[in-house]
Design a protein around this motif. Structure first.
Motif, mmCIF file in Angstrom:
data_model
loop_
_atom_site.group_PDB
_atom_site.id
_atom_site.type_symbol
_atom_site.label_atom_id
_atom_site.label_comp_id
_atom_site.label_asym_id
_atom_site.label_seq_id
_atom_site.Cartn_x
_atom_site.Cartn_y
_atom_site.Cartn_z
ATOM 1 N N ASP A 63 0.623 -1.148 -0.031
ATOM 2 C CA ASP A 63 0.102 0.139 -0.097
ATOM 3 C C ASP A 63 0.819 1.317 -0.025
ATOM 4 N N TYR A 64 1.199 1.866 -1.291
ATOM 5 C CA TYR A 64 1.831 3.241 -1.311
ATOM 6 C C TYR A 64 1.449 4.241 -0.388
ATOM 7 N N LYS A 65 0.246 4.175 0.278
ATOM 8 C CA LYS A 65 -0.006 5.217 1.119
ATOM 9 C C LYS A 65 0.298 5.100 2.506
ATOM 10 N N LYS A 66 0.973 4.010 2.849
ATOM 11 C CA LYS A 66 1.619 3.465 4.029
ATOM 12 C C LYS A 66 2.935 3.281 4.169
ATOM 13 N N VAL A 67 3.397 2.797 2.895
ATOM 14 C CA VAL A 67 4.746 2.076 2.759
ATOM 15 C C VAL A 67 5.532 2.970 1.475
ATOM 16 N N ALA A 68 6.471 3.458 1.525
ATOM 17 C CA ALA A 68 7.347 3.612 0.284
ATOM 18 C C ALA A 68 7.897 2.125 -0.137
ATOM 19 N N ALA A 69 7.601 1.967 -1.262
ATOM 20 C CA ALA A 69 7.867 0.306 -1.853
ATOM 21 C C ALA A 69 9.324 0.549 -1.908
ATOM 22 N N GLU A 70 10.005 1.622 -2.421
ATOM 23 C CA GLU A 70 11.594 1.526 -2.738
ATOM 24 C C GLU A 70 12.177 1.309 -1.493
ATOM 25 N N LYS A 71 11.764 1.772 -0.211
ATOM 26 C CA LYS A 71 12.548 1.208 0.570
ATOM 27 C C LYS A 71 12.316 -0.064 1.561
ATOM 28 N N HIS A 72 11.691 -0.878 0.950
ATOM 29 C CA HIS A 72 11.341 -2.206 1.513
ATOM 30 C C HIS A 72 11.663 -3.216 0.594
ATOM 31 N N ILE A 73 11.967 -2.992 -0.558
ATOM 32 C CA ILE A 73 12.225 -4.159 -1.647
ATOM 33 C C ILE A 73 13.522 -4.058 -2.172
ATOM 34 N N LYS A 74 14.038 -5.189 -2.733
ATOM 35 C CA LYS A 74 15.314 -4.897 -3.488
ATOM 36 C C LYS A 74 15.357 -6.044 -4.545
ATOM 37 N N ASP A 75 16.336 -6.272 -5.356
ATOM 38 C CA ASP A 75 16.755 -7.150 -6.273
ATOM 39 C C ASP A 75 15.522 -7.538 -7.125
ATOM 40 N N ILE A 76 14.721 -6.464 -7.506
ATOM 41 C CA ILE A 76 13.731 -6.787 -8.519
ATOM 42 C C ILE A 76 14.186 -6.962 -9.916
ATOM 43 N N ASP A 77 13.599 -7.732 -10.626
ATOM 44 C CA ASP A 77 14.140 -8.021 -12.015
ATOM 45 C C ASP A 77 13.441 -6.898 -13.234
ATOM 46 N N LEU A 78 12.183 -6.580 -12.702
ATOM 47 C CA LEU A 78 11.584 -6.000 -13.542
ATOM 48 C C LEU A 78 10.550 -4.965 -12.769
ATOM 49 N N VAL A 79 10.589 -3.735 -12.877
ATOM 50 C CA VAL A 79 9.706 -2.655 -12.438
ATOM 51 C C VAL A 79 8.694 -2.291 -13.805
ATOM 52 N N ILE A 80 7.322 -2.414 -13.628
ATOM 53 C CA ILE A 80 6.410 -1.707 -14.741
ATOM 54 C C ILE A 80 5.620 -0.664 -13.931
ATOM 55 N N ASP A 81 6.335 0.705 -14.463
ATOM 56 C CA ASP A 81 5.731 1.643 -13.713
ATOM 57 C C ASP A 81 4.374 2.196 -14.853
ATOM 58 N N THR A 82 3.270 2.030 -14.396
ATOM 59 C CA THR A 82 1.973 2.600 -15.057
ATOM 60 C C THR A 82 1.494 3.798 -14.620
ATOM 61 N N VAL A 83 2.246 4.576 -13.802
ATOM 62 C CA VAL A 83 1.775 5.665 -13.046
ATOM 63 C C VAL A 83 2.322 7.119 -13.782
ATOM 64 N N GLY A 84 3.718 6.952 -14.161
ATOM 65 C CA GLY A 84 4.115 7.987 -14.700
ATOM 66 C C GLY A 84 4.693 9.237 -13.581
ATOM 67 N N GLY A 85 4.769 10.611 -14.105
ATOM 68 C CA GLY A 85 5.066 11.562 -13.183
ATOM 69 C C GLY A 85 6.378 11.720 -12.837
ATOM 70 N N PRO A 86 7.069 12.632 -12.276
ATOM 71 C CA PRO A 86 8.648 12.844 -11.686
ATOM 72 C C PRO A 86 9.037 11.973 -10.938
ATOM 73 N N ASP A 87 8.514 10.940 -10.234
ATOM 74 C CA ASP A 87 9.258 10.092 -9.144
ATOM 75 C C ASP A 87 9.711 8.744 -9.761
ATOM 76 N N MET A 88 9.591 8.576 -11.020
ATOM 77 C CA MET A 88 9.727 7.280 -11.582
ATOM 78 C C MET A 88 11.176 6.803 -11.442
ATOM 79 N N ALA A 89 11.984 7.615 -11.134
ATOM 80 C CA ALA A 89 13.395 7.209 -11.063
ATOM 81 C C ALA A 89 13.709 6.570 -9.551
ATOM 82 N N ARG A 90 12.806 6.594 -8.794
ATOM 83 C CA ARG A 90 13.197 6.246 -7.193
ATOM 84 C C ARG A 90 13.263 4.426 -7.692
ATOM 85 N N PHE A 91 12.560 4.062 -8.386
ATOM 86 C CA PHE A 91 12.458 2.624 -8.540
ATOM 87 C C PHE A 91 13.905 1.877 -9.051
#
Length: 338
Positions: A221-249
């Motif tokens: 739940d992105y409203k409760k947790v910043a995903a990029e601070k709690h996961i690692k070693d992802i093979d693929l991120v699909i960002d469907t949202v866009g906006g200025p914060d995509m680089a965080r992944f």
């Protein structure tokens, strides 16, 4: 058959109130085309961008349209007439399509109407187990996810990158879908799972139950947790949202992994991605009857499910656009035509 039909037309760019439900001449199928009596039309972000005049695009990309125009790419309906050179469809066939995208990106594809003329190679028979509403919700979102994850299916130039997109193998990989509750997102979750990936879904909490049903092993739940601070070693991120914060992944993707951007316009961190060994890819989705036919098998047998949040009559397109503009939609919004 009357020569006049009802349609939603634009006479100027602006907010939802510029959508006019009115009489207009019924189209005739030209060479290579099929006339479809529309039963339902899906709403997609490009419909909103077109109505607004694509103001988010760089000035040199912005349209100079000839008004009036009829928006709407995604339709489901019944074949009403066929040009004499078309084979493979018959009057009465139930069909669905994404109409002339991106060819009519700035001029309107004509789907918000009683009838629309569709190139035959962009049509597919509607999956029999789906209603027209469900089928109209599928095409653009389904083709976007399919062309990212399964097969691009065309060699048309991509304005966002100079090299072709080649989908990566997903079996045994970990895939994160950001914006997983939306139109593209909820189908990307299912396609990635079908291709053998472990899927992490990022969305607001109200989508958790649905996304777990659709195959997400982990929900954030992105409203409760910043995903990029709690996961690692992802093979693929699909960002469907866009906006200025995509680089965080970029910080969570392993070297050799990839970041797929559905809306890449605000992304600028290509140098950082290269330093991290992450490939950044985007596509411009294109109409394809053949791919809708292939994916339709999965819709027919229940492997894929298309979710509709709510429907509005065609005459209430302005209200439907107002709701769509607020975002946070679960699946899709669809216009219905009696």
């Amino acid at each position: 058959m009357s020569e006049i039909m009802k349609a939603v037309r634009l006479h100027m760019f602006g907010g939802p109130d510029v959508l006019c439900y009115e009489d207009t001449p019924r189209p005739q199928p030209a060479a290579g085309e099929v006339l479809v009596r529309v039963h339902a039309a899906g709403i997609n972000p490009p419909d909103l961008y077109l109505r607004d005049g694509y103001r988010a695009l760089p000035p040199e990309w912005q349209p100079s349209p000839q008004f009036p125009l009829i928006p709407g790419t995604d339709i489901s309906g019944v074949v009403a007439a066929i040009h004499e050179d078309v084979t493979g469809f018959d009057p009465g066939d139930e069909v669905y399509a994404m109409v002339r995208f991106p060819d009519d990106l700035f001029t309107g594809s004509g789907g918000y109407a009683d009838y629309v003329a569709v190139p035959a190679n962009q049509l597919a028979l509607k999956p029999r187990s789906l209603s027209h509403v469900q089928a109209a919700a599928a095409p653009m979102s389904l083709l976007t996810a399919w062309q990212f994850l399964v097969e691009t299916g065309h060699e048309a130039p991509n304005p966002f990158q100079s090299f072709p997109h080649v989908p990566i193998a997903l079996k045994g990989k970990t895939v994160l879908v950001n914006g997983a509750g939306g139109g593209v997102g909820h189908l990307a979750v299912q396609i990635a799972r079908w291709r053998g990936a472990r899927v992490i879904a990022v969305a607001s909490g109200r989508h958790e139950s649905l996304l777990r049903e659709l195959g997400a092993e982990t929900f954030i739940d992105y409203k409760k947790v910043a995903a990029e601070k709690h996961i690692k070693d992802i093979d693929l991120v699909i960002d469907t949202v866009g906006g200025p914060d995509m680089a965080r992944f970029l910080t969570v993707i392993r070297p050799g992994g990839a970041l797929y951007l559905v809306n890449p316009l605000a992304f600028t961190a290509y140098d950082e991605a290269a330093r991290r060994g992450v490939t950044v890819l985007s596509i411009r989705v294109r109409s394809s009857g053949e791919q809708l036919k292939q994916a339709g098998v999965l819709l027919e047998n229940g492997t894929l499910r298309v979710v509709v949040e709510n429907t509005w009559p065609l005459s209430a397109a302005a209200q439907a656009h107002e709701r769509a503009s607020r975002g946070s939609i679960q699946g899709k919004i669809v216009l219905t035509i009696e």
